[in-house]
Design an enzyme around this catalytic site. Sequence first.
Site, PDB file in Angstrom:
ATOM      1  N   ASP A  59       4.473   2.967 -18.176  1.00 23.92           N
ATOM      2  CA  ASP A  59       4.502   4.185 -17.367  1.00 23.92           C
ATOM      3  C   ASP A  59       3.178   4.205 -16.605  1.00 23.92           C
ATOM      4  O   ASP A  59       2.141   4.539 -17.164  1.00 23.92           O
ATOM      5  CB  ASP A  59       4.636   5.424 -18.255  1.00 23.92           C
ATOM      6  N   GLU A  79       8.143   1.746 -14.829  1.00 26.03           N
ATOM      7  CA  GLU A  79       8.811   2.872 -14.197  1.00 26.03           C
ATOM      8  C   GLU A  79       8.330   2.945 -12.761  1.00 26.03           C
ATOM      9  O   GLU A  79       7.134   2.814 -12.494  1.00 26.03           O
ATOM     10  CB  GLU A  79       8.511   4.184 -14.923  1.00 26.03           C
ATOM     11  N   ASP A 122       2.744  10.062 -21.869  1.00 25.42           N
ATOM     12  CA  ASP A 122       2.741   8.811 -21.095  1.00 25.42           C
ATOM     13  C   ASP A 122       3.227   7.641 -21.955  1.00 25.42           C
ATOM     14  O   ASP A 122       3.959   6.775 -21.470  1.00 25.42           O
ATOM     15  CB  ASP A 122       1.330   8.523 -20.571  1.00 25.42           C
TER      16      ASP A 122
END
Length: 167
Positions: free
Chosen positions: A7, A68, A141
Amino acid sequence: MRIMGIDPGLAIVGYGVLDVNSRGGLTLIDFGTILTYPKDRLPVRLLNVAAGMRELTGKFQPDCIAFEELFFTKNVTTGINVAQARGAALLAAAEYTESLYEYTPMQVKQAVTGYGKADKKQVQMMVCAILNLSKIPRPDDAADAVAVAVCHANMQGTRGLAETMIK
């Protein structure tokens, strides 16, 4: 197979590492964050992100890395800095492997919960259920990165997988 989910961010990069067994079962190996310091200049922060990624790939030796994709709508300046951090992470990952993949937030939600517009709590609860965890990985996160890794594991063997590879 070992999957690392990422992420991306400038202040915090989340990571999650999963093993997938021959039957498709998932085991969470580790999760956490790479932190940068707001008082550091941007180039130093980007170096820290890249160094952190190199450390993680050396430690966990993933077979593939799933990122992502970025999604931002309001603060373009912040978005540009986050995009630069994603680039630093991607560069370090590409030095390690060509098996790099990316998923939109909607694809991650769809793969984890079955609903592309699920909220963060629903995604986190499904990650716990899928991985048989007693509590949600923290910080958010790291939990998001674990969800990206679960998404990639769920996408294995589907027709759309080649389209998610970063070219």
